[in-house]
Design a protein around this motif. Structure first.
Motif, short mmCIF file in Angstrom:
data_model
loop_
_atom_site.label_atom_id
_atom_site.label_comp_id
_atom_site.label_asym_id
_atom_site.label_seq_id
_atom_site.Cartn_x
_atom_site.Cartn_y
_atom_site.Cartn_z
N UNK A 232 0.85 -1.20 0.00
CA UNK A 232 0.00 0.00 0.00
C UNK A 232 0.87 1.24 0.00
N UNK A 233 0.51 2.21 -0.83
CA UNK A 233 1.26 3.47 -0.91
C UNK A 233 0.39 4.65 -0.50
N UNK A 234 -0.74 4.37 0.18
CA UNK A 234 -1.63 5.45 0.56
C UNK A 234 -1.11 6.22 1.77
N UNK A 235 -0.46 5.54 2.71
CA UNK A 235 0.03 6.19 3.92
C UNK A 235 1.44 6.73 3.69
N UNK A 236 1.62 8.01 4.01
CA UNK A 236 2.94 8.61 3.89
C UNK A 236 3.83 8.14 5.03
N UNK A 237 5.07 7.88 4.71
CA UNK A 237 6.05 7.47 5.70
C UNK A 237 7.06 8.60 5.86
N UNK A 238 7.03 9.25 6.98
CA UNK A 238 7.90 10.39 7.23
C UNK A 238 9.15 9.94 7.98
N UNK A 239 10.28 10.62 7.78
CA UNK A 239 11.52 10.22 8.45
C UNK A 239 11.43 10.41 9.97
N UNK A 240 12.03 9.48 10.68
CA UNK A 240 12.02 9.52 12.14
C UNK A 240 13.22 8.75 12.67
N UNK A 241 13.60 9.05 13.90
CA UNK A 241 14.75 8.40 14.55
C UNK A 241 14.24 7.21 15.35
N UNK A 242 14.84 6.04 15.11
CA UNK A 242 14.46 4.81 15.79
C UNK A 242 15.70 3.96 16.00
N UNK A 243 16.06 3.72 17.28
CA UNK A 243 17.21 2.87 17.62
C UNK A 243 18.47 3.33 16.90
N UNK A 244 18.77 4.63 17.04
CA UNK A 244 19.97 5.25 16.45
C UNK A 244 20.01 5.11 14.94
N UNK A 245 18.83 4.94 14.32
CA UNK A 245 18.72 4.91 12.86
C UNK A 245 17.70 5.94 12.42
#
Length: 526
Positions: A232-245
């Motif tokens: 699915x490409x309907x939901x936008x995925x924005x950059x975020x910090x998770x576990x030093x990544x």
């Protein structure tokens, strides 16, 4: 005419000495030495029209620009009184003849003369008020694609390899760029160039409405380079910090623009590649690409524009049944089976060198590259002549041998004169044998010679194919005695020959001039 500016070349920047550039301020005008375009008119063939006159008042302190709008009269008696034929203001694709509409087209255009006049002529030029929307609804080649805030961004390296977001996407100009962007994992959620919104939040200006950029697909790339396409490409995925990544960072964007035959953009989509950035990374490489497709047409991979580019595939096709209904070519390939990419191909050598096992293995013919390949055929006494000959012919030529090759890298299917017929020759050789039993002819080699010439301007010559010859060489094979076998080499080759060199003059005393006419010298005639 006050909005026209022929010297405005830089987007959102002031051009030096361009007095009509709307991006220039009063401070910029004070530094000008002269106006590079002192008079700007719409069409020099009109009998009467408005003219924008620009000059500089150097006596003022500081110097300032002077603008005047005057009426200019064309002294020629052969001038256009009114541009009231709206259909002539833009290019419209001609109707391709088919079996259904051929009679109507013949009645309309088949005579010695025909009328292209509109139903009614409107000579009241004062009543002509074209809508303001038409100024941005239709784009011309190379014009930056405008958005509601500026233009469609296609980041690219400018001076160094670092990304610059000031590069606009140009209409009908397919581009692919790669550049380096500085990143910081702690601040990745605040870096705009790493977010999907940065590339789709601005709508493209069209006619009376704006075209939103839709998300076509999203692929997620892991740290080891593995890519996974999301369902699915309907939901936008924005950059975020998770576990030093830093996850969901934009690594690549692929724009696809759909337009009409009048140059109006009707649809825009973007495919994203998102990835993760480790804390140790100080920079990442981003890739960007944009392509354009006309509506109701299938995109066809080109091998140059217009001339062939060295290293790109040679395009080939068939003449459809019932020609000229329609007057076009069907793309195919010189291969054992049809190739959806419309490429000319030859036999591809395999590690086993077995001709009977090499069926279907093809290598694309790249323009300017001489090629040779082959295989070995093991013949036994049990083999039948006719099936063997047909199998070898299929290995060399393919089951569907093309009839034509595109003369230019961008030749369209409907442009019949842009396709060169393939001349097929057959040569027979004798093979010496000590047996007196029956013999048969089998093909042992296919040689393709492509003759091309430099076409157009001497400053920027374009490669054009002018002749293609395919030569099948056959040999006479005598029937082998029982229990014996023979190995015969089967070869396939392609040779490119430049025939653009000038011929020697018949009279040495006569001078020769080595020049070529520009490719558009006879425009609009072929």
């Amino acid at each position: 005419v006050a909005r026209l500016c022929v010297c405005d070349l830089l987007v959102a920047r002031c051009d030096t000495n361009c007095c009509c550039d709307p991006d220039c301020s009063a401070e910029d005008f004070s530094l000008f030495t002269a106006c590079s375009a002192p008079v700007v008119i719409g069409d020099s063939q009109l009998c009467s029209q408005k003219a924008a006159v620009y000059s500089l008042d150097v006596e003022a302190n500081p110097p300032e620009r002077i603008f005047k709008l005057i009426d200019q009269v064309n002294p020629s008696i052969f001038c256009i009184h009114a541009t009231n034929y709206k259909q002539a203001l833009y290019l419209k694709s001609p109707e391709i003849p088919t079996a259904e509409n051929f009679d109507n087209l013949l009645d309309k255009f088949g005579g010695a003369t025909f009328s292209a006049e509109p139903d009614s002529w409107n000579l009241d030029t004062d009543a002509q008020n074209p809508p303001e929307a038409n100024e941005t609804s239709r784009y011309e080649y190379g014009v930056p694609v405008q958005t509601e805030d500026a233009f469609l961004r296609l980041p690219s390296p400018v001076v160094s390899s670092w990304c610059s977001d000031a590069n606009p996407a140009a209409f009908l100009v397919n581009q692919a760029t790669k550049c380096i962007r500085s990143v910081s994992v702690e601040k990745c959620d605040s870096i705009q160039a790493l977010s999907m919104l940065f590339y789709i939040n601005s709508s493209i200006l069209a006619s009376v409405f704006q075209v939103n950029i839709a998300v076509q697909s999203i692929a997620v790339q892991s740290l080891n380079g593995m890519r996974t396409l999301l369902s699915s490409s309907e939901d936008l995925r924005l950059p975020m910090v998770l576990d030093e990544l830093c996850i969901n960072a934009v690594l690549g964007v692929n724009y696809h623009i759909t337009y009409t035959d009048t140059g109006e953009i009707i649809e825009a989509a973007a495919a994203f590649v998102l990835g993760a950035i480790s804390r140790e990374a100080l920079s990442i490489e981003q890739s960007f690409e944009i392509s354009f497709t006309q509506e109701n047409t299938q995109p066809v991979a080109l091998s140059g524009n217009p001339g062939y580019v060295v290293g790109l595939p040679v395009r080939a096709g068939f003449q459809p049944q019932g020609y000229p209904f329609p007057a076009a070519f069907l793309f195919a390939s010189l291969a054992l089976s049809s190739n959806k990419h419309s490429q000319l191909t030859i036999l591809h050598s395999t590690s086993t060198q077995d001709c009977l096992a090499a069926q279907g293995a093809r290598a694309p013919v790249l323009f300017g590259y001489n090629m040779i390949s082959g295989c070995k055929l093991r013949i036994t006494a049990a083999m039948k002549c006719q099936p063997l000959a047909q199998t070898l012919l299929d290995v060399l030529k393919g089951q569907s041998f093309p009839e034509y090759v595109a003369s230019f890298g961008n030749s369209q299917a409907q442009d019949v004169l842009d396709w060169v017929p393939i001349t097929q020759l057959h040569i027979s050789e004798q093979m010496i044998s000590h047996t007196l039993q029956s013999s048969c002819q089998i093909p042992v080699s296919l040689g393709i010679e492509v003759k091309w010439t430099k076409y157009g301007s001497l400053v920027n010559p374009q490669a054009r194919i002018v002749n293609v010859t395919a030569t099948i060489t056959s040999t006479t094979l005598k029937q082998l005695p029982s229990g014996r076998e023979r190995i015969i080499p089967i070869t396939s080759s392609v040779v490119f020959t430049d025939v653009s060199s000038p011929a020697e003059p018949s009279y040495k005393a006569w001078p020769t001039i080595n020049i070529k006419l520009p490719f558009d010298f006879f425009y609009p005639f072929v």
